[in-house]
Design an enzyme around this catalytic site. Structure first.
Site, short mmCIF file in Angstrom:
data_model
loop_
_atom_site.label_atom_id
_atom_site.label_comp_id
_atom_site.label_asym_id
_atom_site.label_seq_id
_atom_site.Cartn_x
_atom_site.Cartn_y
_atom_site.Cartn_z
N GLY A 156 -0.31 10.52 -22.45
CA GLY A 156 -1.01 9.27 -22.19
C GLY A 156 -0.50 8.48 -21.00
O GLY A 156 -0.77 7.29 -20.89
N ASN A 157 0.25 9.13 -20.10
CA ASN A 157 0.81 8.45 -18.93
C ASN A 157 -0.11 8.61 -17.73
O ASN A 157 -0.68 9.68 -17.53
CB ASN A 157 2.17 9.06 -18.57
CG ASN A 157 3.06 9.22 -19.78
OD1 ASN A 157 3.37 8.25 -20.46
ND2 ASN A 157 3.45 10.44 -20.09
N HIS A 165 0.85 -1.19 0.00
CA HIS A 165 0.00 0.00 0.00
C HIS A 165 0.88 1.25 0.00
O HIS A 165 1.92 1.31 0.67
CB HIS A 165 -0.99 0.00 1.16
CG HIS A 165 -0.37 0.01 2.52
ND1 HIS A 165 0.01 1.17 3.16
CD2 HIS A 165 -0.07 -1.01 3.34
CE1 HIS A 165 0.51 0.86 4.33
NE2 HIS A 165 0.49 -0.46 4.47
N ARG A 185 4.78 18.32 -15.60
CA ARG A 185 5.62 17.31 -16.24
C ARG A 185 6.78 16.86 -15.35
O ARG A 185 7.02 15.67 -15.17
CB ARG A 185 6.14 17.90 -17.55
CG ARG A 185 7.11 17.05 -18.29
CD ARG A 185 7.58 17.80 -19.53
NE ARG A 185 8.64 17.09 -20.20
CZ ARG A 185 9.37 17.61 -21.15
NH1 ARG A 185 9.17 18.85 -21.54
NH2 ARG A 185 10.31 16.91 -21.71
#
Length: 140
Positions: free
Chosen positions: A130-131, A22, A107
């Site tokens: 797209g990350n 976790h 970024r």
């Protein structure tokens, strides 16, 4: 062969998902992401879309409920996001109820998180920005 495990999940990815604790984070990246220079373990999922992998793993993966568990990269100044990318990811993640909001970070903050991630799964996704980062939670 295991029952009910999507064939999109490689043995290597299944092992990593099981080893994560976790609070650990995993990145599902597009094909352009500099995964190999980031430092953590890299798993190749060439030819697969991030949304398809998300749909495959979310039944097996508990998202964190104490901190934002879904993080994506914000657009660089002067650039724009394609809203269909986040929509596809939200649709894939909708199996998790309730589905948490996706938080956007700059970024370089995303790169810092990626360097500390448990693993990075580099996919064949070609969508711009797209990350996505997933933070693992505790099973109820």
């Amino acid at each position: 062969m295991l029952k009910t495990i999507s064939p999109l999940i490689s043995p290597e990815l299944l092992k990593v998902l099981a080893e994560m604790g976790h609070g650990d984070e995993i990145i599902f990246s597009d094909a352009h992401f500099p995964a190999h220079s980031m430092g953590p373990q890299v798993i190749r999922a060439d030819g697969l879309k991030v949304s398809d992998l998300l749909r495959a793993i979310i039944p097996l993966f508990e998202l964190d409920s104490y901190a934002p568990p879904l993080v994506m990269m914000a657009a660089v100044e002067g650039d724009s996001l394609d809203p269909t990318v986040e929509a596809r990811y939200r649709d894939a993640l909708s199996l998790q109820t309730p589905c948490p909001e996706i938080v956007r970070i700059d970024r370089y903050a995303f790169y810092e998180r990626a360097q500390k991630a448990f693993a990075i799964v580099i996919t064949g996704e070609c969508a711009k920005y797209g990350n996505i980062l997933l933070k693992k939670g505790v099973t109820p």
